[in-house]
Design a protein around this motif. Structure first.
Motif, PDB file in Angstrom:
ATOM      1  N   TYR A  78       0.855  -1.189  -0.139  1.00  0.00           N
ATOM      2  CA  TYR A  78      -0.004   0.144  -0.123  1.00  0.00           C
ATOM      3  C   TYR A  78       0.662   1.300  -0.053  1.00  0.00           C
ATOM      4  CZ  TYR A  78      -3.486  -3.190   1.176  1.00  0.00           C
ATOM      5  OH  TYR A  78      -4.342  -4.495   1.248  1.00  0.00           O
ATOM      6  N   ILE A  79       1.967   1.309   0.358  1.00  0.00           N
ATOM      7  CA  ILE A  79       2.899   2.293   0.454  1.00  0.00           C
ATOM      8  C   ILE A  79       4.095   2.324  -0.252  1.00  0.00           C
ATOM      9  CG2 ILE A  79       2.370   2.872   3.137  1.00  0.00           C
ATOM     10  CD1 ILE A  79       5.275   1.704   3.659  1.00  0.00           C
ATOM     11  N   ALA A  80       4.247   1.143  -1.116  1.00  0.00           N
ATOM     12  CA  ALA A  80       5.309   1.033  -2.035  1.00  0.00           C
ATOM     13  C   ALA A  80       5.369   2.211  -3.265  1.00  0.00           C
ATOM     14  CB  ALA A  80       5.499  -0.447  -2.593  1.00  0.00           C
ATOM     15  N   PRO A  81       4.107   2.431  -3.663  1.00  0.00           N
ATOM     16  CA  PRO A  81       4.212   3.502  -4.600  1.00  0.00           C
ATOM     17  C   PRO A  81       4.586   5.085  -4.212  1.00  0.00           C
ATOM     18  CG  PRO A  81       1.933   2.436  -4.389  1.00  0.00           C
ATOM     19  CD  PRO A  81       2.816   2.167  -3.458  1.00  0.00           C
ATOM     20  N   PHE A  82       4.519   5.304  -3.023  1.00  0.00           N
ATOM     21  CA  PHE A  82       5.015   6.731  -2.715  1.00  0.00           C
ATOM     22  C   PHE A  82       5.851   6.746  -1.658  1.00  0.00           C
ATOM     23  CE2 PHE A  82       1.264   5.868  -0.139  1.00  0.00           C
ATOM     24  CZ  PHE A  82       1.407   6.199   1.146  1.00  0.00           C
ATOM     25  N   GLN A 101       8.011  -5.271  -3.841  1.00  0.00           N
ATOM     26  CA  GLN A 101       6.629  -4.101  -4.232  1.00  0.00           C
ATOM     27  C   GLN A 101       7.370  -3.092  -4.917  1.00  0.00           C
ATOM     28  OE1 GLN A 101       3.723  -5.034  -3.875  1.00  0.00           O
ATOM     29  NE2 GLN A 101       4.053  -6.800  -2.912  1.00  0.00           N
ATOM     30  N   ALA A 102       8.663  -2.726  -4.413  1.00  0.00           N
ATOM     31  CA  ALA A 102       9.269  -1.655  -5.013  1.00  0.00           C
ATOM     32  C   ALA A 102       9.558  -1.697  -6.682  1.00  0.00           C
ATOM     33  CB  ALA A 102      10.597  -1.050  -4.129  1.00  0.00           C
ATOM     34  N   ALA A 103       9.848  -3.123  -6.793  1.00  0.00           N
ATOM     35  CA  ALA A 103      10.159  -3.567  -8.355  1.00  0.00           C
ATOM     36  C   ALA A 103       8.918  -3.326  -8.983  1.00  0.00           C
ATOM     37  CB  ALA A 103      10.666  -4.822  -8.200  1.00  0.00           C
ATOM     38  N   LYS A 104       7.847  -3.555  -8.525  1.00  0.00           N
ATOM     39  CA  LYS A 104       6.567  -3.509  -9.042  1.00  0.00           C
ATOM     40  C   LYS A 104       6.143  -1.957  -9.609  1.00  0.00           C
ATOM     41  CE  LYS A 104       3.964  -7.540  -7.248  1.00  0.00           C
ATOM     42  NZ  LYS A 104       2.757  -7.783  -6.559  1.00  0.00           N
ATOM     43  N   ASN A 105       6.687  -1.210  -8.595  1.00  0.00           N
ATOM     44  CA  ASN A 105       6.576   0.274  -8.876  1.00  0.00           C
ATOM     45  C   ASN A 105       7.580   0.894  -9.492  1.00  0.00           C
ATOM     46  OD1 ASN A 105       3.897   1.131  -7.300  1.00  0.00           O
ATOM     47  ND2 ASN A 105       4.864  -0.212  -6.156  1.00  0.00           N
ATOM     48  N   ASN A 106       8.797   0.138  -9.996  1.00  0.00           N
ATOM     49  CA  ASN A 106       9.620   0.415 -10.589  1.00  0.00           C
ATOM     50  C   ASN A 106      10.449   1.671  -9.967  1.00  0.00           C
ATOM     51  OD1 ASN A 106      11.048   0.377 -13.241  1.00  0.00           O
ATOM     52  ND2 ASN A 106       8.880   0.576 -14.422  1.00  0.00           N
ATOM     53  N   ARG A 107      10.687   1.464  -8.795  1.00  0.00           N
ATOM     54  CA  ARG A 107      11.589   2.503  -8.263  1.00  0.00           C
ATOM     55  C   ARG A 107      12.372   1.510  -7.110  1.00  0.00           C
ATOM     56  NH1 ARG A 107       8.121   4.553  -3.249  1.00  0.00           N
ATOM     57  NH2 ARG A 107      10.024   5.974  -3.155  1.00  0.00           N
ATOM     58  N   VAL A 108      13.164   2.399  -6.332  1.00  0.00           N
ATOM     59  CA  VAL A 108      14.165   2.000  -5.280  1.00  0.00           C
ATOM     60  C   VAL A 108      13.594   2.573  -4.141  1.00  0.00           C
ATOM     61  CG1 VAL A 108      16.298   1.857  -4.297  1.00  0.00           C
ATOM     62  CG2 VAL A 108      16.113   1.849  -7.102  1.00  0.00           C
ATOM     63  N   LEU A 143      18.869  -7.696  -4.178  1.00  0.00           N
ATOM     64  CA  LEU A 143      17.761  -6.652  -3.779  1.00  0.00           C
ATOM     65  C   LEU A 143      17.871  -5.291  -4.620  1.00  0.00           C
ATOM     66  CD1 LEU A 143      17.077  -7.849  -0.109  1.00  0.00           C
ATOM     67  CD2 LEU A 143      16.041  -8.997  -2.289  1.00  0.00           C
ATOM     68  N   SER A 144      17.821  -5.417  -5.775  1.00  0.00           N
ATOM     69  CA  SER A 144      18.288  -4.104  -6.361  1.00  0.00           C
ATOM     70  C   SER A 144      17.048  -3.014  -6.454  1.00  0.00           C
ATOM     71  CB  SER A 144      18.403  -4.316  -7.757  1.00  0.00           C
ATOM     72  OG  SER A 144      17.424  -5.232  -8.664  1.00  0.00           O
ATOM     73  N   ASN A 145      15.925  -3.258  -5.789  1.00  0.00           N
ATOM     74  CA  ASN A 145      14.904  -2.163  -5.645  1.00  0.00           C
ATOM     75  C   ASN A 145      14.965  -1.743  -4.166  1.00  0.00           C
ATOM     76  OD1 ASN A 145      14.229  -3.988  -8.103  1.00  0.00           O
ATOM     77  ND2 ASN A 145      13.356  -1.967  -8.404  1.00  0.00           N
TER      78      ASN A 145
END
Ligand SMILES: *Cc1c(COP(=O)(O)O)cnc(C)c1O
Length: 225
Positions: A78-82, A101-108, A143-145
């Motif tokens: 729930y918080i991974a996008p932001f 979850q960070a990978a799903k949102n394309n972020r680190v 764990l690259s994200n």
């Protein structure tokens, strides 16, 4: 004093130190959060996922949200996008889920390891050995994200300033040991930058002991209900 006056007072106390103010807004209303934002504060800390998600949707989008409370693996999504920084990582399993979850949102997603320094039974956190195991975990490099950027800790809730000071010194010493040993650096997922310590009752002690981020709520808003 008003919220703006309390924030100005704390910022002037922090000015001699290189420590950033994170305003802890748990249980506070959107109107109170907007008053904080109007002071130019962009770093907000919350400890409940649902409350943070609700507020994030209603508040200006330039806010940097900090997860400061215990985080369950099933709520990371729930918080991974932001989320800007997760202060409360206390297991490798949680780190893996944050990475997923960070990978799903394309972020680190930057994270801190939460260390247990208080003499209280109820607090979450890792001891030095457990933190070392995470930092030397063979899977960490994959764990690259996520990136681990430092440590967080909470001192015992006590009037005894000597005890609080010695707990902050202990956490700072662990931070400096890990940093000088370049702990985890080979994984490429670790950067020793941040030491999140200090709350309403002890932030001045914390900055004197080398905190880079203080998490302050009730000193600004008054006691929580
Ligand atoms: C609530 C909370 C704070 C802020 O506490 P105050 O005493 O209101 O300043 C800081 N850190 C964590 C982890 C918290 O849960």
């Amino acid at each position: 004093m008003s919220i703006a006056q309390e924030i100005a007072k704390i910022q002037s106390e922090l000015a001699p130190y290189s420590s950033k103010l994170i305003v802890v807004t748990k249980t506070r209303s959107i109107d109170e959060l907007l008053s904080v934002h109007a002071c130019g504060i962009l770093d907000f800390g919350e400890n409940r996922v649902q409350e943070m998600v609700d507020k994030q949707a209603q508040m200006p989008q330039d806010i940097r949200w900090h997860q400061i409370g215990h985080l369950q693996t099933n709520k990371v999504k729930y918080i991974a996008p932001f989320i800007h920084l997760i202060h409360s990582v206390d297991s490798f399993a949680l780190l893996k889920e944050i990475n997923k979850q960070a990978a799903k949102n394309n972020r680190v997603i930057p994270c801190l390891l939460q260390m247990y320094i208080a003499q209280e039974e109820s607090k979450f956190g890792l001891d030095k050995q457990e933190a070392t195991e995470i930092l030397e975990h063979p899977e960490l490099a994959s764990l690259s994200n996520i990136e681990i950027v430092g440590l967080m800790g909470m001192a015992t809730f006590t009037e005894n300033t000597n005890q609080i000071q010695s707990e902050f010194k202990e956490l700072k010493a662990i931070f400096e040991t890990f940093k000088s040993q370049q702990m985890g650096i080979a994984s490429n997922r670790v950067h020793w930058q941040e030491l999140s310590m200090g709350m309403s009752g002890d932030y001045l002690l914390a900055v004197q002991e080398g905190s880079t981020m203080v998490r302050v709520g009730s000193a600004i808003f008054g006691p929580r209900a």
